[in-house]
Design an enzyme around this catalytic site. Structure first.
Site, PDB file in Angstrom:
ATOM      1  CE  LYS A  72      -2.190   1.630  -1.954  1.00 12.63           C
ATOM      2  NZ  LYS A  72      -1.637   2.319  -3.210  1.00 12.63           N
ATOM      3  CB  SER A 150      -3.511   5.631  -3.735  1.00 16.62           C
ATOM      4  OG  SER A 150      -2.510   4.638  -4.409  1.00 16.62           O
ATOM      5  CB  SER A 174       0.101   5.778  -5.132  1.00 17.88           C
ATOM      6  OG  SER A 174      -0.759   6.361  -5.915  1.00 17.88           O
TER       7      SER A 174
END
EC number: 3.5.2.12
Length: 493
Positions: A72, A150, A174
């Protein structure tokens, strides 16, 4: 030489390479070709690192030698690679990280090969992945739907077989939210289980609520990954209890009959829980009862109180303000209002009004709330089952606030419009407990529905054993999103 399906998990891919059935080069090139074919449709991988992956694949050694993974694009960095946190100003600067995070070091030591970096909302401050810097990531199950956030890029990538496993981080759900809406397995471990260092940011800035997490398509991969990346490192603020043995060794063992609580309604009563989300949790509970567990309607009383979100929102405002400041330091100039999205700048303005004493009071309140949540487990319960999200998967754009929206009276830009996505996940960020989302349900319109299981602090062993039981009782591995073409195989040599 036999063909290999890219849907196979990391454990299976590693065994094929180890046995010589396929070379690491064949595995990598097939994965790259698949990313190039599929990613333009979903926009999950925003920073491909294919040439670096080719170089590192030849040198890889360890139990997962040659198996690709994705990282990520937020806080956990890889040396020499672009790092943006989906901030427009950072993307334009071309900033490249000058070190490997401990997570990246440990993955490399196990033989994993970094294939690229995945999309995230700006600084991870939304529960849908639609940043201005990179554009929206689309759900492989329905391109008009959100992937959550996220860590939405990672969730979508694993769902579409762009890699068997991926990294994420989780400050309010997330990892678990994208896992739920993308139909994969997502683990948020115990606070301090995985080091965020050496540059510690979210671990402190969100008062210990932000944790590094993992995505996979199988429970055994999650267990093996946790063995790879777990462990305290110098400078870490928090340290989880050390596991008595490798997680991968214990997941096949029967944990015995456990006391399991089930929550399938909204105890606060401020919105209705979606019936299909509730049904998925009840289905998981019934499966555990059939396996011999003592399953009852029960849950921590603290889940009926969301007043802590006001304090949590203040802490998030300060965290975003500090991240903007820190990223400006990295590129050698302050980031301004023009460099970030409008909601982020609103959070900066709110943070500027927070005094040191007020911030400390917010941290105190979160610690108090964490104790109230954890005491339920101390009273003799082993696990809690509940929906991961409490609503159907939103459409692209549905959760984004139009510029100029009046935020007065709202808890923060981070929370606004998204409560139904994170209401059942954020309490366990605050308490620091391990929680996993399993892709157990399917909605009437063909979208995945995740079920969350939460264990006591430090008890990932128990969590993974029960997750493996559910994987056996309610198998999900055969489900594939419409976008994924099962015929995409690694060609025979």
């Amino acid at each position: 030489m036999s063909k290999v399906d890219l849907w196979q998990d990391a454990t299976a891919q590693a065994e094929l390479v180890r046995s010589g059935e396929i070379s690491r080069t064949e595995l990598l090139e097939a994965t790259i070709a698949h990313v190039q074919a599929v990613n333009p449709e979903i926009n999950a991988v925003i920073i491909p690192l294919f040439e670096k992956a080719r170089r590192e694949s030849e040198l890889a050694s360890g139990p997962f030698a040659g198996v690709p993974y994705l990282l990520k694009d937020l806080t956990v960095v890889s040396q020499g690679d672009i790092n943006t946190s989906s901030i427009k100003g950072m993307k334009e600067s071309g900033y490249r990280a000058d070190h490997d995070a401990y997570f990246v070091q440990r993955m490399r030591a196990a033989g994993f090969v970094l294939l690229g970096k995945t999309n995230t909302p700006e600084m991870g401050n939304q529960v849908t992945t639609e940043p201005e810097a990179w554009g929206a990531t689309r759900n492989p199950w329905n391109l008009g739907r959100s992937v959550g956030g996220s860590s939405g890029g990672s969730g979508a990538a694993v769902a579409a077989a762009l890699s068997p496993v991926a990294h994420g981080n989780d400050a309010a759900g997330s990892v678990r939210i994208p896992a739920s809406v993308c139909g994969v397995v997502g683990l948020k471990p115990t606070r301090g289980r995985i080091s965020p260092g050496p540059l510690v940011t979210d671990s402190d800035n969100v008062a210990g609520a932000a944790h590094e997490g993992l995505f996979a398509r199988s429970v055994r991969d999650i267990a093996a990954l946790l063995d790879v990346v777990s462990g305290h490192r110098p400078g870490d603020t928090f340290c989880a209890p050390t596991a008595s043995r490798p997680y991968a060794q214990g997941i096949s063992e029967n944990p015995g009959s456990l006391r399991v609580g089930v929550l399938t309604h909204n105890p606060v009563g401020d919105f209705a829980l979606d019936p299909e989300c509730a049904a998925a949790a009840r289905g998981a509970a019934a499966a555990l009862a059939a396996l011999g567990h003592d399953v009852n309607d029960a849950y921590p009383e603290a889940l009926g109180d969301r007043s802590f979100l006001k304090d949590y929102s203040t802490i998030c405002d300060v965290a975003i303000a500090r991240e903007i400041e820190r990223n400006g330091e990295l590129i050698g100039r302050p980031l301004t209002e023009d460099d970030v999205e409008w909601t982020s700048w609103e959070m900066v303005k709110r943070a500027d009004q927070v005094t040191g004493r007020a911030f400390a009071a917010c941290v105190d309140e979160l610690r108090y709330y964490a104790g109230k949540v954890e005491r339920w487990w101390e009273a003799g319960w082993d696990l809690l089952i509940l929906p991961t999200v409490t609503r159907q998967t939103p459409e692209i754009g549905e959760l984004m606030l139009a510029k100029g929206t009046d935020l007065e009276g709202r808890q923060s830009a981070f929370i606004s419009g998204s409560l139904q996505m994170l209401a059942f996940t954020v309490p366990f960020n605050v308490s620091g407990q391990p929680a996993i989302s399993l892709p157990i349900g399917m909605s009437s319109d063909g979208m995945p529905i995740g079920v969350q299981i939460v264990a006591a602090y430090g008890r990932e062993d128990l969590l993974l054993q029960v997750a493996a039981q559910l994987e056996g009782a309610l198998p999900w591995v055969a489900r594939r999103p419409q976008l994924l073409n099962p015929s995409r195989k690694i060609p025979a040599a």
